[in-house]
Design an enzyme around this catalytic site. Sequence first.
Site, PDB file in Angstrom:
ATOM      1  N   SER A   1     101.053  73.827  76.441  1.00 39.74           N
ATOM      2  CA  SER A   1      99.768  73.205  76.112  1.00 39.74           C
ATOM      3  C   SER A   1      99.373  73.438  74.652  1.00 39.74           C
ATOM      4  O   SER A   1      99.882  74.343  73.990  1.00 39.74           O
ATOM      5  CB  SER A   1      98.674  73.756  77.037  1.00 39.74           C
ATOM      6  OG  SER A   1      99.076  73.662  78.384  1.00 39.74           O
TER       7      SER A   1
HETATM    8  N1  SAH Z   1     100.846  77.245  80.840  1.00 41.52           N
HETATM    9  C1  SAH Z   1     102.163  76.720  80.521  1.00 41.52           C
HETATM   10  C2  SAH Z   1     102.181  75.215  80.412  1.00 41.52           C
HETATM   11  C3  SAH Z   1     102.033  74.601  81.644  1.00 41.52           C
HETATM   12  S1  SAH Z   1     102.554  72.939  81.850  1.00 41.52           S
HETATM   13  C4  SAH Z   1     102.676  77.268  79.234  1.00 41.52           C
HETATM   14  O1  SAH Z   1     102.010  78.120  78.643  1.00 41.52           O
HETATM   15  O2  SAH Z   1     103.784  76.866  78.827  1.00 41.52           O
HETATM   16  C5  SAH Z   1     102.216  72.937  83.565  1.00 41.52           C
HETATM   17  C6  SAH Z   1     103.225  73.654  84.396  1.00 41.52           C
HETATM   18  O3  SAH Z   1     102.744  73.625  85.740  1.00 41.52           O
HETATM   19  C7  SAH Z   1     104.588  72.979  84.419  1.00 41.52           C
HETATM   20  O4  SAH Z   1     105.564  73.911  84.114  1.00 41.52           O
HETATM   21  C8  SAH Z   1     104.726  72.488  85.861  1.00 41.52           C
HETATM   22  O5  SAH Z   1     106.048  72.503  86.341  1.00 41.52           O
HETATM   23  C9  SAH Z   1     103.853  73.477  86.595  1.00 41.52           C
HETATM   24  N2  SAH Z   1     103.359  73.044  87.894  1.00 41.52           N
HETATM   25  C10 SAH Z   1     102.949  71.824  88.292  1.00 41.52           C
HETATM   26  N3  SAH Z   1     102.572  71.854  89.581  1.00 41.52           N
HETATM   27  C11 SAH Z   1     102.746  73.145  90.003  1.00 41.52           C
HETATM   28  C12 SAH Z   1     102.536  73.805  91.253  1.00 41.52           C
HETATM   29  N4  SAH Z   1     102.098  73.171  92.332  1.00 41.52           N
HETATM   30  N5  SAH Z   1     102.805  75.113  91.316  1.00 41.52           N
HETATM   31  C13 SAH Z   1     103.287  75.802  90.238  1.00 41.52           C
HETATM   32  N6  SAH Z   1     103.499  75.220  89.051  1.00 41.52           N
HETATM   33  C14 SAH Z   1     103.241  73.906  88.920  1.00 41.52           C
END
Ligand code: SAH
Length: 219
Positions: free
Chosen positions: A63
């Site tokens: 992000s």
């Molecule tokens: N906070 C992260 C960025 C997140 S992007 C960072 O610092 O890099 C969002 C992430 O949420 C992605 O990796 C995606 O695969 C994950 N995601 C989406 N749905 C999810 C779920 N139900 N449970 C766990 N992770 C999930």
Amino acid sequence: MFAEPRSPWPRWIERQLVRRGISDERVLRAFAAVPREAFVDPRYRALAYDDGPLPIGCHQTISQPYVVALSLAALRLTGAERALDVGTGSGYQAVLLSHLAREVFTIEVQQKLYFEARLVVPRFQLAPVQLRLGDGSLGWPEAAPFDAIVVGARAPKLPPSLMEQLAPGGRMVIPIGGEAGQALCLVTKSASGQVQQKVLERVSYVPLIGKQGTGESAE
Ligand code: SAH
């Protein structure tokens, strides 16, 4: 002309965070301590301190630093908390959390990202970070309750499991809405269990899949 007073922060932090109103010293210190370049794909390393999200594989992104800072500052962490990070992704936000809370639990649904995060997170974590592969829309019931929850993916509505796992007096930051854009919401639960919700910012996140997210499952 007077010279501008020198900022104690690296230039990108001063520009992207301090000038946009992030003033929590502990949050700013965490950003100064954790090298974002270690969490991005080597192809994008030169852009690691730019003002935006970057691809991390599996159609996901790390992000924008400002939105991460805004989320973490809204949690008002003191260092005593058990915190849950939903959507580990690159592991960057989980590691920042480990510089702000006592113990961190982070959960990722994509296997590839989970295994990559397992390699990088221990190199930069401060407080202990537990990683799990699974559906984070259901939280992490065995480790609940959490004083702080931060969700890095957009949910169509507040996932009931996360609400349940938020401790009385706890704070959660989660983007709520659809593809066209979301409200980054701060949800607080009072000591007596009363819930309040406030919008911090308009944002654009990748979807939270899973049972209490969009309903999709991982590929
Ligand atoms: N906070 C992260 C960025 C997140 S992007 C960072 O610092 O890099 C969002 C992430 O949420 C992605 O990796 C995606 O695969 C994950 N995601 C989406 N749905 C999810 C779920 N139900 N449970 C766990 N992770 C999930």
